[in-house]
Design an enzyme around this catalytic site. Sequence first.
Site, PDB file in Angstrom:
ATOM      1  N   TYR A 205      -1.332  -0.338  10.509  1.00 51.06           N
ATOM      2  CA  TYR A 205      -1.924  -1.167   8.821  1.00 51.06           C
ATOM      3  C   TYR A 205      -0.764  -0.966   7.950  1.00 51.06           C
ATOM      4  O   TYR A 205       0.433  -2.016   7.486  1.00 51.06           O
ATOM      5  CB  TYR A 205      -2.811  -0.605   8.096  1.00 51.06           C
TER       6      TYR A 205
ATOM      7  N   SER B 181       0.868  -1.316  -0.514  1.00 49.40           N
ATOM      8  CA  SER B 181      -0.165  -0.041  -0.020  1.00 49.40           C
ATOM      9  C   SER B 181       1.102   1.401  -0.200  1.00 49.40           C
ATOM     10  O   SER B 181       1.605   1.250   0.600  1.00 49.40           O
ATOM     11  CB  SER B 181      -1.086   0.079   1.431  1.00 49.40           C
TER      12      SER B 181
HETATM   13  N1  LIG Z   1      -9.145  -0.324  -1.514  1.00 44.11           N
HETATM   14  C1  LIG Z   1      -8.221   0.640  -0.990  1.00 44.11           C
HETATM   15  O1  LIG Z   1      -7.498   2.027  -1.302  1.00 44.11           O
HETATM   16  C2  LIG Z   1      -6.460  -0.079  -1.220  1.00 44.11           C
HETATM   17  C3  LIG Z   1      -5.282   0.585  -1.357  1.00 44.11           C
HETATM   18  C4  LIG Z   1      -3.902   0.063  -1.064  1.00 44.11           C
HETATM   19  C5  LIG Z   1      -3.336  -1.279  -0.676  1.00 44.11           C
HETATM   20  N2  LIG Z   1      -5.012  -1.822  -0.282  1.00 44.11           N
HETATM   21  C6  LIG Z   1      -4.770  -3.066  -0.332  1.00 44.11           C
HETATM   22  O2  LIG Z   1      -5.166  -4.008  -1.085  1.00 44.11           O
HETATM   23  C7  LIG Z   1      -5.801  -5.618  -0.991  1.00 44.11           C
HETATM   24  C8  LIG Z   1      -7.066  -5.950  -1.000  1.00 44.11           C
HETATM   25  O3  LIG Z   1      -8.171  -4.758  -0.418  1.00 44.11           O
HETATM   26  P1  LIG Z   1      -9.170  -4.756  -1.219  1.00 44.11           P
HETATM   27  O4  LIG Z   1      -9.027  -2.718  -1.280  1.00 44.11           O
HETATM   28  O5  LIG Z   1      -9.559  -5.390  -2.689  1.00 44.11           O
HETATM   29  O6  LIG Z   1     -10.660  -4.321  -0.499  1.00 44.11           O
HETATM   30  P2  LIG Z   1     -11.637  -5.685  -0.501  1.00 44.11           P
HETATM   31  O7  LIG Z   1     -12.050  -5.358  -1.591  1.00 44.11           O
HETATM   32  O8  LIG Z   1     -12.291  -5.886   0.780  1.00 44.11           O
HETATM   33  O9  LIG Z   1     -10.750  -7.200  -0.727  1.00 44.11           O
HETATM   34  C9  LIG Z   1      -9.749  -7.486   0.666  1.00 44.11           C
HETATM   35  C10 LIG Z   1     -10.221  -9.107   0.654  1.00 44.11           C
HETATM   36  O10 LIG Z   1      -9.316  -9.704   1.935  1.00 44.11           O
HETATM   37  C11 LIG Z   1     -10.252 -10.688   2.133  1.00 44.11           C
HETATM   38  N3  LIG Z   1      -9.823 -11.274   3.410  1.00 44.11           N
HETATM   39  C12 LIG Z   1      -9.633 -10.677   4.935  1.00 44.11           C
HETATM   40  N4  LIG Z   1      -9.025 -11.467   5.293  1.00 44.11           N
HETATM   41  C13 LIG Z   1      -9.171 -12.165   4.850  1.00 44.11           C
HETATM   42  C14 LIG Z   1      -8.379 -13.725   5.565  1.00 44.11           C
HETATM   43  N5  LIG Z   1      -8.529 -13.649   6.639  1.00 44.11           N
HETATM   44  N6  LIG Z   1      -8.285 -14.936   4.647  1.00 44.11           N
HETATM   45  C15 LIG Z   1      -8.363 -14.511   3.211  1.00 44.11           C
HETATM   46  N7  LIG Z   1      -9.097 -13.729   2.700  1.00 44.11           N
HETATM   47  C16 LIG Z   1      -9.417 -12.596   4.056  1.00 44.11           C
HETATM   48  C17 LIG Z   1     -11.462 -10.803   1.763  1.00 44.11           C
HETATM   49  O11 LIG Z   1     -12.188 -11.514   1.507  1.00 44.11           O
HETATM   50  P3  LIG Z   1     -12.927 -12.400   2.499  1.00 44.11           P
HETATM   51  O12 LIG Z   1     -13.174 -11.593   3.585  1.00 44.11           O
HETATM   52  O13 LIG Z   1     -14.259 -13.606   1.641  1.00 44.11           O
HETATM   53  O14 LIG Z   1     -12.305 -13.418   3.311  1.00 44.11           O
HETATM   54  C18 LIG Z   1     -11.699  -9.917   0.563  1.00 44.11           C
HETATM   55  O15 LIG Z   1     -11.822 -10.022  -0.519  1.00 44.11           O
HETATM   56  C19 LIG Z   1      -5.453  -5.565   0.332  1.00 44.11           C
HETATM   57  O16 LIG Z   1      -4.412  -5.905   0.884  1.00 44.11           O
HETATM   58  C20 LIG Z   1      -5.502  -4.004   1.342  1.00 44.11           C
HETATM   59  O17 LIG Z   1      -4.697  -3.486   2.168  1.00 44.11           O
HETATM   60  C21 LIG Z   1      -6.227  -1.658  -0.939  1.00 44.11           C
END
Ligand SMILES: NC(=O)c1ccc[n+]([C@@H]2O[C@H](COP(=O)([O-])OP(=O)(O)OC[C@H]3O[C@@H](n4cnc5c(N)ncnc54)[C@H](OP(=O)(O)O)[C@@H]3O)[C@@H](O)[C@H]2O)c1
Length: 243
Positions: A155, A142
């Site tokens: 985080y 991130s």
């Molecule tokens: N959105 C942003 O602005 C942003 C920015 C920088 C980095 N990121 C990173 O991008 C990645 C994806 O996030 P996103 O933005 O796409 O949000 P998201 O839609 O909330 O996706 C996060 C995913 O992680 C899974 N997850 C959470 N806990 C888990 C566990 N214990 N085991 C397996 N899967 C788990 C969730 O699926 P389940 O709940 O079904 O398990 C969900 O599909 C993350 O690593 C996040 O830190 C996001």
Amino acid sequence: MSGIQGKVVAITGAGSGIGEATALLLAERGAKVVLGARRTERLEALAARIVRAGGDAAWTRTDVTRRADLSGLVELARDRHGRLDVLVGNAGVGLLSPLDDLRVEDWEEMIDVNLKGVLYGIAAALPVFREQGFGHFVNTVSTAGLRIVPLQSVYAATKNAVRTLSEGLRQEAGDSLRVTVVSPGAVRTDFAERMDPAVKDGIEKMMEIGLSPDAVARAIAFAVEQPDGVDVGDIVVRPTAQG
Ligand SMILES: NC(=O)c1ccc[n+]([C@@H]2O[C@H](COP(=O)([O-])OP(=O)(O)OC[C@H]3O[C@@H](n4cnc5c(N)ncnc54)[C@H](OP(=O)(O)O)[C@@H]3O)[C@@H](O)[C@H]2O)c1
């Protein structure tokens, strides 16, 4: 092997947001995707959508806080396709809060999912990659780790731990394994859903300028499609308007 066609790609956190967009894009470009997350109904629907479009997708319930689940994800790829080319360590949670609130359980969850989840993926895939003589780790970190701001300390710390770990892994990996970290800025996903209301408003405001998850998927695809000898180490993808 270069390109995406035919590559076997396992993705954690594949049921929504960046993971889902990555699965759809890579499958559209000929990858055989193996999907992991906890919400199986989402995985099932996504796999069905990919198959309906002519792609190849399998899924298994994967909680990245359980080492055995990561082994199961990697095993599914090998049982079905005989190998694993890429593991995308994408599952993550961002439970942002002031340190003074002492939300120790949230800190632990971020460490368990964001850091230990990636480590368990490495533990599952590294021996397979070594045996095969090829393999590619792609980890979603991130920009929170590049520009440190209040409320995001824990985080950001977990994401920077993965950044550090990935560089160490790259150096130990030798000349046959590739390691990529992708640092998204604000991306419009469900990421803020579980955040404390006091923090959530500000994050959702930021999300208004957020990228579509496809933008991050394209960055991941760029790293995956390079020829074997080209290791894309670090990609930062943020909205042009993000400070
Ligand atoms: N959105 C942003 O602005 C942003 C920015 C920088 C980095 N990121 C990173 O991008 C990645 C994806 O996030 P996103 O933005 O796409 O949000 P998201 O839609 O909330 O996706 C996060 C995913 O992680 C899974 N997850 C959470 N806990 C888990 C566990 N214990 N085991 C397996 N899967 C788990 C969730 O699926 P389940 O709940 O079904 O398990 C969900 O599909 C993350 O690593 C996040 O830190 C996001």
